[in-house]
Write an enzyme that holds these catalytic residues in place. Sequence first.
Site, PDB file in Angstrom:
ATOM      1  N   TYR A 165       0.918  -1.269   0.037  1.00 34.69           N
ATOM      2  CA  TYR A 165      -0.110   0.283  -0.034  1.00 34.69           C
ATOM      3  C   TYR A 165       0.733   1.278  -0.105  1.00 34.69           C
ATOM      4  O   TYR A 165       0.464   2.339  -0.463  1.00 34.69           O
ATOM      5  CB  TYR A 165      -1.191   0.103   1.203  1.00 34.69           C
ATOM      6  CG  TYR A 165      -1.833   1.083   1.509  1.00 34.69           C
ATOM      7  CD1 TYR A 165      -2.818   1.425   0.856  1.00 34.69           C
ATOM      8  CD2 TYR A 165      -1.133   2.488   2.337  1.00 34.69           C
ATOM      9  CE1 TYR A 165      -3.680   2.856   0.946  1.00 34.69           C
ATOM     10  CE2 TYR A 165      -1.876   3.573   2.395  1.00 34.69           C
ATOM     11  CZ  TYR A 165      -2.941   3.770   1.799  1.00 34.69           C
ATOM     12  OH  TYR A 165      -3.845   4.795   1.802  1.00 34.69           O
ATOM     13  N   GLU A 193      10.007  -7.866   3.870  1.00 35.98           N
ATOM     14  CA  GLU A 193       9.894  -8.250   5.485  1.00 35.98           C
ATOM     15  C   GLU A 193       9.612  -9.459   5.745  1.00 35.98           C
ATOM     16  O   GLU A 193       9.886 -10.210   6.784  1.00 35.98           O
ATOM     17  CB  GLU A 193       9.107  -7.240   6.332  1.00 35.98           C
ATOM     18  CG  GLU A 193       7.686  -7.190   6.358  1.00 35.98           C
ATOM     19  CD  GLU A 193       6.939  -6.331   5.077  1.00 35.98           C
ATOM     20  OE1 GLU A 193       7.621  -6.314   4.208  1.00 35.98           O
ATOM     21  OE2 GLU A 193       5.799  -6.382   5.210  1.00 35.98           O
ATOM     22  N   ASP A 232       9.203 -15.673  28.370  1.00 33.38           N
ATOM     23  CA  ASP A 232       8.667 -14.282  28.033  1.00 33.38           C
ATOM     24  C   ASP A 232       8.843 -13.675  29.584  1.00 33.38           C
ATOM     25  O   ASP A 232       9.197 -12.713  29.814  1.00 33.38           O
ATOM     26  CB  ASP A 232       7.440 -14.151  27.348  1.00 33.38           C
ATOM     27  CG  ASP A 232       7.518 -14.859  25.979  1.00 33.38           C
ATOM     28  OD1 ASP A 232       8.552 -14.864  25.439  1.00 33.38           O
ATOM     29  OD2 ASP A 232       6.461 -15.050  25.456  1.00 33.38           O
TER      30      ASP A 232
END
Length: 513
Positions: free
Chosen positions: A83, A171, A227
């Site tokens: 985009y 990416e 985490d």
Amino acid sequence: MEKEMIIVLDFGGQYNQLIARRVRECNVYCEVHPYNLSLEKIKEINPKGIIFTGGPNSVYAEESLRCGMEIFEMGIPILGICYGSQLISYLFGGSVKTAPVSEYGKTEIIIDNKSVLFKNVSKKTIGWMSHTDYIEKPPEGFQITAHTSECPVAGMENVERKIYAVQFHPEVMHTLEGMKMLSNFVYDICGCNGDWKMDSFVETSIQEIRKKVGNGKVLCALSGGVDSSVAAVMLAKAVGKQLTCVFVDHGLLRKNEGDEVEAVFGPNGPYDLNFIRVNAGERYFKKLAGVEEPEKKRKIIGEEFIRVFEEEAKKIGTVDFLVQGTIYPDVIESGLGKSAVIKSHHNVGGLPDYVDFKEIIEPLRLLFKDEVRLAGLELGIPDYLVYRQPFPGPGLGIRIVGEVTPEKVAIVQEADFIYREEIAKAGLDKELGQYFAGLTNMRSVGVMGDERTYDYAVALRAVNTSDFMTAEAADLPFELLQKVMNRIINEVKGVNRVFYDLTSKPPGTIEFE
Ligand code: XMP
């Protein structure tokens, strides 16, 4: 020395943080900002380059997100992706239309010229496409740099103005030479030096946490997973004994896990933390009785977590901050960005409306799993903890399809333990992205020792992945699978069948629910 930075302007695409992470992989610090970040703010940040993300709308639709032309006058190199590339074309007067054929997935890209963006990239390469509009004709002053069989402008540039654009997604891992392109942008076009490393992130985060917390008290939700362990150690380094870690053993942990976590973070472990273990299994099983729907289970487990924390917090006194080890894929898949809700990860979308803390601190919110591991190593956390298998907050609750009962939990714990043991023996434990056993809700007929059985089917899962957003089933040796099957059926009561899950993500997810 001023910090080198690239900024990503978010036009609503689902890969916005992934772009930032890829730039960070090039050792250049990168942050995502909203598409309408003011010019003053951009000047203040003084980025070496700007990347426009993809987005769901058509550039010519009234509701579409656009920036003004002034940004192109700042002399900062710009890369438009998907985009973003169409927007550049549209703003400069090129023609953007619905493509006669929309391209989706891996697509052959033909490089047309010696663009710096494509330095060292093969003349024919593979790019990941996902678009329904395309640039039919580039604006004046722009040169086509790449095309595909369906898309005349897969890449374009205006070297003088330092504006570059690609229709595909460099990416995404499936764009084979995407990292080369991003690295060319960052180094050759933006002129970065690449001196950023994870230690800068850790150091800055610690300083920011200290500033934010002041003299306040902090409670950390510790699950023992990678985490929350990294978040806990980061907080401990920042505020020491102002931090209390509460470890909720919800009865849905892997075999022996509760004790292992206590051994590391408890009073006999290497860290100087306040540590509280709450054995809440019974309470969870009561709440989960009769509940089959995955999202409902997640919400119950998430809410119960918070309730237990609140109770513990009250015992400690005034607690100002709650720390959670939320990482980026949890955020995006819970639909807090503009992407669709896949599942509400318990520590994000599953939060109840009423949370009795002043603020929630999520220091890893912008990192991907492998970046979290790097941060963990930076913090001096031992390898065996940092490379621990990822384990979701709702634990075995989402690895048991349908109702969760103590009996089913015991079955999965044993089966999973055997599976993990055999994977480690085969030397595959560090290679695989994630592996575990789950319990299907299926019971079927079998025969054991001349007796009819009617028991559960265990499903084994092993995937290769680096970012946990996409994954492929691992090609495990058949003998290994057979050995695990044999051991599970012989050693775990209540199981008479073992499956291996071949599904990729997408269309599957890594966990079963
Ligand atoms: P899925 O199943 O969404 O999993 O493909 C992607 C990664 O996230 C982990 N996961 C979770 N982690 N809370 C967490 O902390 C959750 O609710 C949750 N659900 C999935 C999963 O184990 C995998 O690593």
